[in-house]
Design an enzyme around this catalytic site. Structure first.
Site, short mmCIF file in Angstrom:
data_model
loop_
_atom_site.label_atom_id
_atom_site.label_comp_id
_atom_site.label_asym_id
_atom_site.label_seq_id
_atom_site.Cartn_x
_atom_site.Cartn_y
_atom_site.Cartn_z
N GLN A 161 52.93 49.80 39.31
CA GLN A 161 52.18 49.38 38.12
C GLN A 161 51.57 50.56 37.37
O GLN A 161 51.13 50.42 36.25
CB GLN A 161 51.10 48.36 38.51
CG GLN A 161 49.91 48.90 39.28
CD GLN A 161 50.18 49.21 40.74
OE1 GLN A 161 51.07 49.98 41.05
NE2 GLN A 161 49.42 48.62 41.63
N GLU A 214 48.48 40.71 37.48
CA GLU A 214 48.95 39.36 37.75
C GLU A 214 48.88 38.43 36.54
O GLU A 214 49.79 37.64 36.32
CB GLU A 214 48.13 38.75 38.89
CG GLU A 214 48.29 39.48 40.20
CD GLU A 214 47.36 38.91 41.24
OE1 GLU A 214 47.80 38.01 41.98
OE2 GLU A 214 46.20 39.33 41.31
#
Lengths: 338, 165, 295, 466
Positions: free
Chosen positions: A47, A289
């Site tokens: 990420q 998320e």
């Protein structure tokens, strides 16, 4: 025939558990030349979190991201971290890094205060310098301050910190309490074409607007949004683990577990809502998320808009969409008086 | 059996059992670990390498099939003098996240651009359909390939590829 | 992978000799994409020897011959996609080739290999059946040419005897330029296995369907023709309604199974749609002259 | 024979000179030349050139290595003398192991160690409920359960040895559906009298009164399936002991601290003697947050006296790692005539699969978020996770949020259509604002849901379209 439709979905997502402990630690060491090293127990899982943590440390120290080197993912050398889970790295590990960096910076302030003849609380770190607030011309280079701290005074600027969102127990009977530090919000809009003969759904474009607090690195935030829409699209249209009657997976390979390819992906228009959350490092919250959460309902709402059928069980495969279209036609036939 | 092939412009040889795939040959015998093992049956494209100018899944090719051929792996794309434009653009724009699919994506894209220097978005999407990525939604990759194509077209004649030197 | 022996054939003659030598114990490797994927995780014992024919130059290449369009068995799907000759005389073959697997598998996989796997969902089969293609088979006792439809026996079973080798596919001269189209429907757009695929071809004679051919994949144990739908069209004026009806008839001829990918009913629905669309696609390819006569 | 022919062939075709050259080539070192490390400076400004950090589109520190193929993922690491492990999977979802015969496997040349569940000091782990064995012994609860492990000099031999292990199973009844699992007569996956292993209730206000005051009540059911994380990098680890009895585990895992604790508990080795190195993870999405086979690898390494690498196949990545919980959801929502949500009652059943993993966290988040980003004055939410003999469900990107969002946003559109209110306007009426109270009684700050909708609508061109 193809029918076009559009659908919208909004969501909220929590950041920073308060129901149980999930701390992060961090150590920040400013080197003799004014560069710095950050130790964190989290792990880079794609990420870009290490870059983000570097940017947080740099901001706190008045340095640039490239001045920071991150050491991560080793239990022997790095402080405890609850890990790369629950979209917590920027928020929780980020806060730990920020506080650790500020502690190291405070040591630099002590040294610089003496060099500049002011009190430490009058100083700020900016542009690789430590300067007197409102009097930026009165400054010393961080490199010089750090060198003096190491070699002149003997107080190497090292800061360590841990951070855990303030804990609030929940009532087990009613579930009442404050389960999370903060929340992020988003809205996504999808445009689709639905083929009423095959049931095939083609997602033409997705607009995704996300609140993540301060975007520490907008480029990485966009990347997370892109990947979230990707996963949300797979959830909406294709992906499903199938079991036989004896509990064995049937489609347990990438030939038969259908995840989107380039040809299945729409254009994505990312948007970052301007925001600042006072509980996060430099106002940051999270995006990892949440980016996938509203995609599926945005797509199924668009399917409804296109052909008037409500998909209540995912994935909305072509076969299921066609079955719903047929069922709707059958209902409408019945309603027409003979 | 003995397998000899040209990898990134250099002749490489190793003695391997016949069931050795090109992927295992590259990774375990030549220690070129750029090509990745993602699924090992040709679904994910993480093992993509270029054989005689064509992108192939190294996991679906026996090393023996590649005997005598020219193979380009990700390790052979950059030179001492500089990065390949795809590598440069991908680096600049964060087109890769976890990066595991990256070598395969870059090599598939290179084979595409070698054949078609100015592809449309649809052509890029068709070419990349065999490279699965779980992180990026392919968005920045596709943008990056367009960008790299532009760079390659406007650039002065590129350095000779390693296999031609 | 489990251990096996390996030997490379220089040409088709050498390959036949090697197949004769190893008999049952040999497996032919053409592109290898299917064979390797199969051998990797199969519980079955490996072959004694893999006969790699991928270097047999005489099995490659696309050319127009007296017999028609000759496609060597080792021609890769990518070569078909990029072949100028194919685009000229039988463009539907390229339509079918370009949706097989992904670029990487199209660069390795071959038309002969695709046919020889004999899986019902193969994408090479329907178009070739619609073209009434022939295949040449080499064996210990020489070569023979049979209709492609006689090659397919059952899932993963062809009519080739042990020791025989598929060497080429021929689209007969009479069917070159025949308006033909291919349609495929999978669970996604990229790298998909066909839930159903279909090809259709026809000439028109004074505005009537002539020699219509319809072939279906993934809806029977092998790729099949749809004779009733063909018979329905034959001699009928070209119209959208006729195409739709042919699709509905073809759906009744299909014998699909229900599996985790789709139900038999849905596959039948798809047959009707894809046949209709393939016929319409073929009509799009018909020359303006033919269309004028029909209108 | 085959090889003979090949060599003969080559001799005939290749002139002797080229063969000699090939022999010389063989003597060259096999590593690539350093030309793969470009001298080109990084694209971002050098040390000391940038003066602000937050908000910068800074280049990722790992992106050059990614592009050059030089990022060292776990599978790119090999230690001297390293062995390769394979785990034999049960392939049956509910059974008792009657016997395991490993003699043929042990006798195979190249096999260095074989391990069974009973040899693991504490053969159980779990993040909240400790219920998952590393190798099933003797009860198999999901088809992906490992039953034995082998370390051998090659992966090929390790696999062949696994194939040679003979396991005799006594079939047990099983339960393969979450709703079935709730029934009293269903098979109990972990014994006891219920398959329900986690429960959550949230109550606020008075839903019955809310429904009574409602103009319309909507009742809908929604389902979302199990999903695989499908990271491109399969789960892989290496275990290595030093001569002082200190264990180093290299793993593609996102939570090294937790992994170290679990290793300590399962192996009975003090934490100070364990080092976990988390390598760059090739995709996680929640699927690489806990140990999978590391203690098994550690014990194989100890038995064999060599480092051991274990790499999941793609199939194992599906059947032996965790998946996203399948959700069965019932939504009952009461609204006023002008579209204000007055009450929401939500019931959800989560298919937890064979072991607990992160089920409690997933259930908690799903319940808390289930009312959506809307002010709901009266709510009653109850959620249950049940064991089934299916693949264990655990953490996955979103932790229950995508499932409930699918439900609440689908119903929101249906309500809007039924009330003939624009779906955007309906949402706008109910959206959280700063100071709104959630179903758990939390007062919110930093709420930007309205802005996110306004931005999205503007960027998409929603208004200009219709």
């Amino acid at each position: 025939m193809k029918h076009r439709g559009r659908g919208l979905a909004s969501m909220w997502y929590p950041v920073g558990f308060t129901g149980y402990a999930n701390p992060s630690g961090a150590v920040v060491k400013v080197n003799e030349d004014g560069t710095a090293v950050v130790l964190t127990g989290t792990v880079e899982t794609g990420q870009g979190s290490l870059g983000v943590l570097g940017q947080i440390a740099a901001e706190a120290l008045g340095l640039a991201p490239n001045d920071i080197h991150i050491i991560s993912g080793d239990t022997d050398t790095c402080p405890m971290d609850t890990g790369a889970i629950a979209s917590r790295t920027t928020y929780i590990t980020g806060n730990a890094v920020r506080i650790a960096a500020e502690k190291a910076r405070d040591i630099l302030f002590e040294v610089a205060a003496e060099m500049l003849g002011v009190k430490p609380n009058m100083l700020e770190a900016k542009d690789h310098k430590i300067q007197v607030q409102s009097f930026p011309s009165r400054n010393v280079a961080i490199a010089d301050v750090s060198s003096r701290a190491h070699n002149g005074i003997g107080t190497p600027p090292i800061g360590s910190a841990t951070w855990n969102p303030p804990m609030v127990p929940m009532d087990p009977e009613t579930g009442q309490g404050k389960p999370f530090g903060t929340y992020v919000y988003a809205t996504q809009i999808a445009e689709v074409d639905v083929d009423d003969e095959t049931g095939e759904v083609e997602v033409l474009r997705v607009t995704a607007s996300h609140d993540c607090g301060t975007a520490i690195n907008p480029m990485l935030v966009e990347g997370q949004i892109d990947g979230g829409v990707y996963m949300g699209l797979g959830f909406a249209l294709y992906e499903e683990i199938l079991f036989d009657k004896a509990g064995k997976q049937i489609n347990c390979n990438l030939t038969n577990y259908i995840m989107p390819t380039t040809l299945d992906m729409p254009a994505i228009d990312e948007d970052i809502v301007e925001n600042y959350d006072h509980t996060g490092p430099f106002g940051a919250k999270a995006v990892g998320e949440p980016s996938l959460v509203p995609t599926a309902p945005a797509i199924t709402n668009a399917i409804y808009d296109a052909v008037g059928v409500r998909i209540t069980a995912l994935p909305a495969t072509a076969e299921r969409v066609l079955a719903a279209i047929k069922a709707k036609r059958a209902r409408e036939q019945k309603q027409i008086p003979a | 059996m003995n397998v000899t092939l040209t990898v990134n412009g250099e002749i490489r040889s190793a003695s391997v059992p016949p069931e050795t795939t090109l992927l295992v040959f590259l990774r375990e015998h030549l220690l070129l670990t750029g090509a990745k093992t993602g699924c090992d049956i040709g679904d994910c494209g993480a093992c993509t390498v270029i054989v005689d100018g064509k992108a192939v899944n190294a996991c679906l090719m026996l090393a023996a099939q590649a005997d005598g051929r020219a193979v380009t792996t990700i390790e052979g794309l950059a030179t001492r003098e500089g990065l390949h434009p795809l590598q440069k653009v991908f680096e600049e724009t964060g087109a890769l996240q976890c990066g595991f699919c990256g070598p395969g994506v870059i090599l598939t894209s290179k084979a595409l651009l070698d054949e078609n220097p100015d592809p449309t978005t649809e052509e890029i999407r068709t070419a990349l359909a065999g490279n699965l990525c779980r992180c990026t939604g392919y968005v920045k990759m596709i943008d990056g390939i367009h960008e790299a194509a532009k760079m390659m077209q406007s650039a002065t004649p590129a350095l000779p590829a390693p296999e031609q030197r | 992978m489990k251990p096996f022996g390996y030997v490379a054939a220089k040409d088709s003659e050498h390959a036949v000799a090697l197949l004769a030598e190893y008999g049952q114990g040999a497996k032919v490797l053409a592109g290898g994409t299917d064979l390797l994927a199969d051998m990797k995780f199969t519980p079955h014992p490996p072959p004694e020897v893999v006969v790699d024919i991928s270097r047999a130059a005489d099995l490659k290449g696309i050319a127009l011959t007296d017999a028609g369009l000759r496609i060597g068995a080792l021609t890769t799907h990518s070569e078909i996609v990029h072949s100028a000759v194919v685009h000229q005389v039988a463009p539907a073959l390229a339509d079918a080739a370009v949706v097989i697997g992904a670029v990487q598998t199209r660069n390795l996989g071959t038309i002969g290999g695709n046919l020889m796997t004999c899986v019902p969902s193969m994408d090479s089969g329907p178009t070739l059946l619609a073209f009434e293609a022939l295949v040449t088979i080499a064996g210990p006792s020489g070569r023979r040419t049979i209709p492609l439809s006689d090659l397919f026996v059952a899932p993963r079973k062809t009519s080739l005897a042990v020791g025989e080798l598929l060497v080429e596919v021929i689209v007969p001269k009479a069917n070159l330029y025949k308006p033909t189209a291919f349609q495929k429907f999978g669970l996604r757009k990229g790298q998909a296995l066909a839930l159903v695929n279909a090809a259709a071809s026809f000439w028109t004679s004074e505005g009537l369907f002539s020699e219509p051919r319809i072939a279906l994949g993934a809806v029977a144990p092998t790729v099949i023709r749809a004779p009733k739908a063909e018979a329905y069209l034959s001699g009928r004026p070209v119209s959208e309604e006729a195409m739709a009806e042919a699709g509905r008839i073809a759906a009744t001829e299909a014998k699909p199974i229900t599996d985790f990918r789709a139900s038999a009913d849905y596959r039948r629905d798809l047959v009707a749609v894809l046949v209709k669309r393939a016929l319409a696609g073929a009509w799009d390819r018909a020359t303006p002259n033919q269309k004028e006569l029909a209108s | 024979m085959a090889e003979d022919l090949d060599v003969l062939d080559k001799t005939r075709i290749a002139p002797v000179d080229s063969l000699r050259r090939a022999d010389e080539d063989l003597r060259l070192p096999v590593v690539a030349r350093p030309s793969t490390l470009p001298l080109e400076p990084p694209l971002v400004p050098q040390v000391g050139e940038q003066t602000h950090a937050v908000g910068l589109r800074a280049q990722r520190p790992d992106s050059r290595d990614h592009g050059l193929g030089l990022t060292r993922y776990i599978d790119d690491i090999a230690l001297p003398g390293m062995l390769y492990a394979r785990i034999k999977r049960a392939g049956v979802a509910s059974a008792r192991i009657k016997s395991i015969d490993i003699s043929a496997a042990e006798a195979m040349p190249g096999v260095m160690a074989v391990l069974l569940g009973r040899e693991i000091p504490t053969n159980l782990f779990g993040t909240s409920i400790v219920d998952q064995p590393l190798l099933a012994d003797p009860i198999v609860r999901q088809a992906g359960d490992g039953v034995a492990a082998v370390a051998a000099v090659t992966e090929q031999i390790a696999q062949a040895a696994c194939d040679a292990i003979k396991v005799e199973y006594e079939p047990l009844p099983g339960v393969y559906d979450a709703i079935e699992a709730l029934k009293p007569e269903s098979h109990k996956v972990h014994g006891g009298d219920t398959n329900v292993y986690a429960k959550k209730v949230i109550r606020q206000g008075d839903v019955e009164r809310g429904f009574a005051e409602s103009y319309r009540i909507y009742e809908d059911e929604y389902y979302t399936p199990g999903i695989e994380h499908a990271p491109m990098e399969p789960f892989t680890s290496i275990a290595d002991w030093d001569s002082n009895g200190r264990l180093t585990v290299y793993a593609s895992i996102g939570r090294i601290t937790l992994a170290r604790v679990d290793l300590s508990k399962t192996l009975h080795v003090p934490i100070s003697r364990i080092r976990v190195i988390g390598t760059i993870v090739g995709g996680n999405f929640g699927g690489k947050n806990e140990i999978r086979h590391e203690p098994v690898l550690a014990l194989l390494a100890k038995k064999a006296g060599r480092p051991v690498k274990g790499r999941f196949t793609r199939v194992e990545e599906f059947v032996a790692s965790t998946i996203r919980h399948a959700f069965f959801m019932k939504y009952k929502t009461g609204v006023s005539k002008d579209g204000k949500i007055l009450a929401r009652q939500i019931r959800m059943i989560l298919d937890g699969g064979a072991y607990c993993s992160f089920s409690e966290t997933t259930l908690g988040k799903a319940c808390i978020l289930s009312t959506g980003p809307y002010h709901v004055p009266n709510s009653f939410i109850e959620g249950y996770v049940v064991y089934t003999n299916k693949t264990t469900a655990g953490s996955m990107r979103g932790f229950g949020a995508p499932q409930v969002c699918f439900a609440y946003e689908s119903q929101m559109d249906d309500i809007a259509r039924d009330l003939k209110i624009d779906p955007l306007e309906l949402r706008m009426k109910n959206f959280f604002r700063d100071g709104s109270m959630t179903a758990t009684g939390q007062v919110l700050h930093s709420v930007k849901v309205i802005e996110s909708m306004q931005n999205a609508v503007k960027k998409f061109g929603w208004e200009t379209q219709s």
